[in-house]
Design a protein around this motif. Sequence first.
Motif, mmCIF file in Angstrom:
data_model
loop_
_atom_site.group_PDB
_atom_site.id
_atom_site.type_symbol
_atom_site.label_atom_id
_atom_site.label_comp_id
_atom_site.label_asym_id
_atom_site.label_seq_id
_atom_site.Cartn_x
_atom_site.Cartn_y
_atom_site.Cartn_z
ATOM 1 N N ARG A 31 -44.372 38.013 -20.004
ATOM 2 C CA ARG A 31 -45.798 37.790 -19.788
ATOM 3 C C ARG A 31 -45.998 36.837 -18.617
ATOM 4 N NH1 ARG A 31 -49.253 37.347 -25.405
ATOM 5 N NH2 ARG A 31 -48.490 39.265 -26.380
ATOM 6 N N GLU A 32 -47.064 37.063 -17.864
ATOM 7 C CA GLU A 32 -47.280 36.256 -16.673
ATOM 8 C C GLU A 32 -48.039 34.973 -16.994
ATOM 9 O OE1 GLU A 32 -48.773 38.089 -13.201
ATOM 10 O OE2 GLU A 32 -46.968 39.328 -12.930
ATOM 11 N N LEU A 33 -47.567 33.901 -16.379
ATOM 12 C CA LEU A 33 -48.203 32.595 -16.438
ATOM 13 C C LEU A 33 -48.363 32.132 -14.997
ATOM 14 C CD1 LEU A 33 -49.150 30.184 -18.229
ATOM 15 C CD2 LEU A 33 -46.801 29.326 -18.098
ATOM 16 N N ASP A 34 -49.600 31.992 -14.565
ATOM 17 C CA ASP A 34 -49.880 31.579 -13.191
ATOM 18 C C ASP A 34 -49.167 32.484 -12.178
ATOM 19 O OD1 ASP A 34 -51.115 30.011 -11.234
ATOM 20 O OD2 ASP A 34 -49.383 28.677 -11.075
ATOM 21 N N GLY A 35 -49.237 33.788 -12.420
ATOM 22 C CA GLY A 35 -48.767 34.738 -11.422
ATOM 23 C C GLY A 35 -47.300 35.104 -11.464
#
Length: 236
Positions: A31-35
């Motif tokens: 999953r993406e966190l800040d890109g």
Amino acid sequence: MTTDQTWAVVPAAGVGSRMGGEAGDPAKQFRELDGAPVLVHTLRALASALGVTGLVVVVGEEEVEPVRQLLSQDAPLADALKAVVAGGATRQASVARGVAHVPDEVGIVLVHDAVRPFVRAEDIEAVIQAVRASGAAALAVPVADTLRRGASGRFEATVDREGLWRMQTPQGSRREVLADALARAEREGWTATDEVGVLQRTGAAVALVEGDERNIKLTRPSDWLLARALWAHREM
């Protein structure tokens, strides 16, 4: 010849069912966190620590090539990434496969959860120093909450929290000690919940290094909300 090099093994083959989400959503480590995927942030944190010169990532068999391509294109990780390998049926089996890809000359192996992106470089370095001094070490934080047993919907006895610690990662040891312990576990058919458990069962003493409460493991939906808040205020 064994050196003081340190490599980190990062098991990232789990499906993350407790995180929830819709069918088809990526596993929590992707999953993406800040890109960027959580896994990438975690690996960057490990690579930023002094002494960590190699990273071995363990993923599902079908993810090996996509993850290898993803990480090889990430400039901060290009030098440190040594291998992306397929994991086993359990976390312990995946760790064993990762450790098997660490060369004999590497003196220290750390194992770190793929979904702990907030680990601090100074805490990683403290574990490395403790392994050099004691042979094995791990991060943990003291239990602060009141602990109480419960059954059938009712509270029972209060558990004394004095001396209790919540385990974190990285956990590490001299490479040959962890490799031998994992091999023994496979031969004898037993498992432990983490590397400290494996090491202790084979008689190794493990030094305690106090960690940081922000080094959370992203496991449930509420952890994801906390991660977004922590990311906005992380130490640069």
